[in-house]
Design a protein around this motif. Structure first.
Motif, PDB file in Angstrom:
ATOM      1  N   UNK A  43       0.471  -1.133   0.033  1.00  0.00           N
ATOM      2  CA  UNK A  43       0.244   0.323   0.127  1.00  0.00           C
ATOM      3  C   UNK A  43       1.411   1.511  -0.140  1.00  0.00           C
ATOM      4  N   UNK A  44       1.702   1.368   1.084  1.00  0.00           N
ATOM      5  CA  UNK A  44       3.034   2.421   0.749  1.00  0.00           C
ATOM      6  C   UNK A  44       3.460   2.227  -0.481  1.00  0.00           C
ATOM      7  N   UNK A  45       4.040   2.058  -1.092  1.00  0.00           N
ATOM      8  CA  UNK A  45       4.581   1.781  -2.959  1.00  0.00           C
ATOM      9  C   UNK A  45       3.745   2.176  -3.748  1.00  0.00           C
ATOM     10  N   UNK A  46       2.197   1.309  -3.090  1.00  0.00           N
ATOM     11  CA  UNK A  46       1.542   2.006  -4.478  1.00  0.00           C
ATOM     12  C   UNK A  46       1.115   3.704  -4.270  1.00  0.00           C
ATOM     13  N   UNK A  47       1.165   3.842  -3.033  1.00  0.00           N
ATOM     14  CA  UNK A  47       1.254   5.770  -2.692  1.00  0.00           C
ATOM     15  C   UNK A  47       2.498   6.564  -3.386  1.00  0.00           C
ATOM     16  N   UNK A  48       3.331   5.588  -2.906  1.00  0.00           N
ATOM     17  CA  UNK A  48       4.372   6.297  -3.806  1.00  0.00           C
ATOM     18  C   UNK A  48       4.493   5.998  -5.159  1.00  0.00           C
ATOM     19  N   UNK A  62      -2.590   9.642   4.766  1.00  0.00           N
ATOM     20  CA  UNK A  62      -3.531   9.296   3.693  1.00  0.00           C
ATOM     21  C   UNK A  62      -3.603   7.607   4.304  1.00  0.00           C
ATOM     22  N   UNK A  63      -2.558   6.711   4.685  1.00  0.00           N
ATOM     23  CA  UNK A  63      -2.964   5.492   5.620  1.00  0.00           C
ATOM     24  C   UNK A  63      -3.904   5.197   6.642  1.00  0.00           C
ATOM     25  N   UNK A  64      -3.630   6.061   6.955  1.00  0.00           N
ATOM     26  CA  UNK A  64      -4.192   5.391   8.933  1.00  0.00           C
ATOM     27  C   UNK A  64      -3.113   4.904   9.727  1.00  0.00           C
ATOM     28  N   UNK A  65      -1.673   5.446   9.510  1.00  0.00           N
ATOM     29  CA  UNK A  65      -0.857   4.807  10.149  1.00  0.00           C
ATOM     30  C   UNK A  65       0.059   5.417  10.984  1.00  0.00           C
ATOM     31  N   UNK A  66       0.949   4.356  12.359  1.00  0.00           N
ATOM     32  CA  UNK A  66       1.720   4.194  12.586  1.00  0.00           C
ATOM     33  C   UNK A  66       2.653   5.451  12.892  1.00  0.00           C
ATOM     34  N   UNK A  67       3.248   6.506  12.768  1.00  0.00           N
ATOM     35  CA  UNK A  67       4.818   7.116  12.673  1.00  0.00           C
ATOM     36  C   UNK A  67       6.076   6.211  12.321  1.00  0.00           C
ATOM     37  N   UNK A  68       6.304   5.596  13.136  1.00  0.00           N
ATOM     38  CA  UNK A  68       6.930   4.986  14.431  1.00  0.00           C
ATOM     39  C   UNK A  68       7.379   4.008  13.046  1.00  0.00           C
ATOM     40  N   UNK A  69       5.932   2.986  12.681  1.00  0.00           N
ATOM     41  CA  UNK A  69       6.290   2.299  11.870  1.00  0.00           C
ATOM     42  C   UNK A  69       6.249   2.324  10.329  1.00  0.00           C
ATOM     43  N   UNK A  70       5.912   3.583   9.719  1.00  0.00           N
ATOM     44  CA  UNK A  70       6.088   4.215   8.797  1.00  0.00           C
ATOM     45  C   UNK A  70       7.893   4.273   8.072  1.00  0.00           C
TER      46      UNK A  70
END
Length: 307
Positions: A43-48, A62-70
């Motif tokens: 999903x992150x690759x898709x956004x990029x 956009x994806x509602x993800x934790x900053x540390x995880x991202x």
């Protein structure tokens, strides 16, 4: 009490649907079992891949993800040579993210496999059933999304094209004092699109919000290698919701899938808001020409982006 009981019964239905949809998504992403990436990483690759120059904060939002995880995922991508970071001139602590050539080569097979699986699922349904499914998805998104920023993109319907010409003429007259020459130009562009429309190479998106058309954009064929973005507009009542950027992203995605190598557009320097959207999407200014049109002295601009 009866109303409370009905809500609990409906909650059970929602949870049942969630389990069904989770299983369905699992089936549609079986190809990921053969890849080194998780669904969230894809999903992150898709956004990029489809929204150039995002920051890590953009991805979290956009994806509602934790900053540390991202942050951990992006460091992994960087170590594998999938992304590069471009420091922001306005804030050297932040950076825009961009897929490298290796990153795009890695992502494309995953995207193609996902596309094939979704197409195969849709082909099991009749044409009316496909429309019913898409409309149901739009409705769920509409009901559960942010009510203040809620909108949907759809294909044009009868009457939309005339409305687009009307709104463009009214908006540019009100905001920039342009005369009827611009309405004539808009009408010509829309008429040519309707007359010569080729679905393999061209597309129009209409933005609907609370039952009203509030924006649109066209992608048309300039030549075999070049797409042209035309007539991007967002109604004042819907500005600030990211609609303009979303429409440009859709154009970029369609142009890539159609096989274009480059996308261009023509605008005017006075349209500052639109120019910012194009810059964020990776377009570069390649030509400027002073001209007198629409009752005003203007500076026409050609912007271009390689795909």
């Amino acid at each position: 009490m009866a109303a409370e009981q009905r809500v609990h019964e409906r909650a059970g239905t929602v949870r049942s649907f969630n389990r069904f949809y989770t299983r369905q998504i699992g089936v549609l992403h079986e190809h990921l079992l053969e890849s080194p990436f998780s669904l969230t990483e894809v999903r992150i690759l898709y956004e990029l891949a489809h929204r150039p120059m995002l920051t890590s904060s953009d991805i979290c939002r956009e994806l509602g993800l934790n900053a540390g995880y991202v942050s951990r995922v992006l460091k992994g991508f960087e170590k594998k040579g999938l992304i590069t970071r471009i420091p922001l001139p306005s804030d050297r602590r932040a950076a825009q993210l961009q897929l490298t050539d290796h990153g795009r080569e890695t992502y494309l097979p995953l995207s193609d496999a996902s596309q094939r699986e979704v197409v195969a699922m849709l082909k099991r349904l009749s044409e009316p059933e496909q429309h019913q499914l898409i409309e149901a998805m739009h409705q769920i998104e509409s009901l559960l999304g942010d009510t203040n920023s809620n909108y949907m993109l759809r294909d044009p319907q009868p009457g939309d094209m005339g409305w687009i010409v009307h709104r463009q003429a009214v908006l540019y007259a009100q905001e920039y004092g342009w005369n009827s020459e611009y309405e004539a130009l808009t009408a010509d562009i829309v008429a040519k699109y309707l007359r010569d429309y080729d679905p393999q190479w061209e597309r129009c998106w209409v933005v609907e919000k609370q039952g009203s058309v509030v924006g649109s954009v066209f992608i048309v064929r300039e030549d075999e290698a070049t797409a042209k973005l035309r007539l991007l507009y967002v109604d004042p009542c819907a500005r600030g919701l990211g609609i303009g950027g979303r429409l440009v992203d859709e154009c970029l995605r369609f142009a890539r899938q159609a096989g274009y190598k480059k996308i261009i557009l023509w605008t005017n320097s006075v349209l500052i808001g639109a120019r910012k959207i194009y810059e964020r999407a990776g377009f570069e200014l390649v030509e400027e020409t002073p001209h007198h049109s629409f009752g005003k002295d203007l500076v026409g601009q050609v912007w271009s982006r390689e795909l």
